[in-house]
Design a protein around this motif. Structure first.
Motif, PDB file in Angstrom:
ATOM      1  N   HIS A 190       4.896   0.322   3.762  1.00 55.37           N
ATOM      2  CA  HIS A 190       5.941   0.809   2.874  1.00 55.37           C
ATOM      3  C   HIS A 190       6.305   2.227   3.237  1.00 55.37           C
ATOM      4  CE1 HIS A 190       5.960  -1.695  -1.118  1.00 55.37           C
ATOM      5  NE2 HIS A 190       6.575  -2.299  -0.126  1.00 55.37           N
ATOM      6  N   MET A 220      10.393   2.493  -2.972  1.00 55.75           N
ATOM      7  CA  MET A 220       9.595   2.135  -1.806  1.00 55.75           C
ATOM      8  C   MET A 220      10.302   0.998  -1.089  1.00 55.75           C
ATOM      9  SD  MET A 220       5.646   2.350  -3.023  1.00 55.75           S
ATOM     10  CE  MET A 220       5.709   1.021  -4.200  1.00 55.75           C
ATOM     11  N   HIS A 225       2.906   4.309   3.762  1.00 58.35           N
ATOM     12  CA  HIS A 225       1.591   3.854   3.316  1.00 58.35           C
ATOM     13  C   HIS A 225       1.455   2.353   3.527  1.00 58.35           C
ATOM     14  CE1 HIS A 225       4.405   3.732  -0.086  1.00 58.35           C
ATOM     15  NE2 HIS A 225       3.789   2.612  -0.445  1.00 58.35           N
ATOM     16  N   MET A 228       0.795  -0.863   1.636  1.00 60.78           N
ATOM     17  CA  MET A 228       0.832  -1.310   0.246  1.00 60.78           C
ATOM     18  C   MET A 228       0.015  -2.587   0.128  1.00 60.78           C
ATOM     19  SD  MET A 228       2.800  -0.098  -2.305  1.00 60.78           S
ATOM     20  CE  MET A 228       2.125  -0.344  -3.923  1.00 60.78           C
TER      21      MET A 228
HETATM   22 CU   LIG Z   1       4.398   0.964  -1.596  1.00 62.85          CU
END
Ligand SMILES: [Cu+2]
Length: 157
Positions: free
Chosen positions: A79, A91, A113, A115
Motif C-alpha cells: 500500500h 491508501m 507499507h 498491508m
Molecule cells: Cu494500507
C-alpha cells in the motif's frame, strides 16, 4: 508416537519466536538487504495490520518486489498512503516495488507499507511475524518482523 511428534512441533514453534531487533538478510544470487523490519501490535478486535522495513539493493541488478505473504493474514498487499488535494488521507494498492541498484526504499507509516488484511490473530507486542517477500526473478526471502508497541514509531524509538 503421534503425541511425541506433536510435542516436537510445539517446541519447534517456540524456537521460531526469537527476539530479533533488526532483520538483515541477503539472498544468494543477488543482493537484497531487508533492514529494520517492524510492525505495530494490533488491537484484539482489529483485522488489519501494517509492516514496515527498509529494502536495500546492494547488487548490480534491479529488484522488483512483487508480492508479500504472511501466514496469519488472508490478504497482503503493498500500500501507499497518499494525501489528496482535499486533504484526505487514502491508501492505494501498489502492484510492485522497484529498487534500482544502489537504491534504498523505506517502508514507513504515512508512506509505503505492507498491508495485512483479514488477520486471523492479532499482532502481539514482543512476538515475531514471519513475512515472505517474493521477487520478480523467482527468489523469495523470509523476514522475521518484530512486533512493537501499538504506538511505536519505529524499531529504534
Ligand atoms: Cu494500507
Amino acid at each position: 508416537m503421534r503425541r511425541w511428534f506433536a510435542l516436537g512441533i510445539v517446541i519447534l514453534n517456540v524456537a521460531l519466536w526469537p527476539v530479533v531487533a533488526v532483520s538483515q538478510q541477503t539472498t544468494g544470487d543477488r543482493d537484497v538487504a531487508v533492514e529494520a523490519a517492524w510492525a505495530r501490535a494490533t488491537a484484539p478486535d482489529s483485522k488489519t495490520g501494517a509492516v514496515y522495513f527498509t529494502l536495500r539493493n546492494t547488487g548490480q541488478s534491479r529488484i522488483d518486489l512483487i508480492g508479500v505473504r504472511a501466514d496469519r493474514a488472508s490478504i497482503e498487499t503493498l500500500h501507499k498512503t497518499v494525501n489528496d488535494p482535499q486533504g484526505t488521507t487514502r491508501m492505494s494498492a501498489t502492484a510492485e516495488l522497484r529498487v534500482e541498484p544502489g537504491q534504498t526504499v523505506v517502508l514507513e507509516p504515512g508512506s509505503i507499507h505492507v498491508m495485512l488484511l483479514d488477520l486471523e490473530t492479532p499482532l502481539i507486542e514482543g512476538k515475531v511475524l514471519p513475512l515472505r517477500l517474493k521477487f520478480y526473478d523467482g527468489d523469495d526471502l523470509t523476514v522475521d518482523v518484530p512486533i512493537l508497541a501499538p504506538d511505536a514509531e519505529g524499531p529504534t524509538g
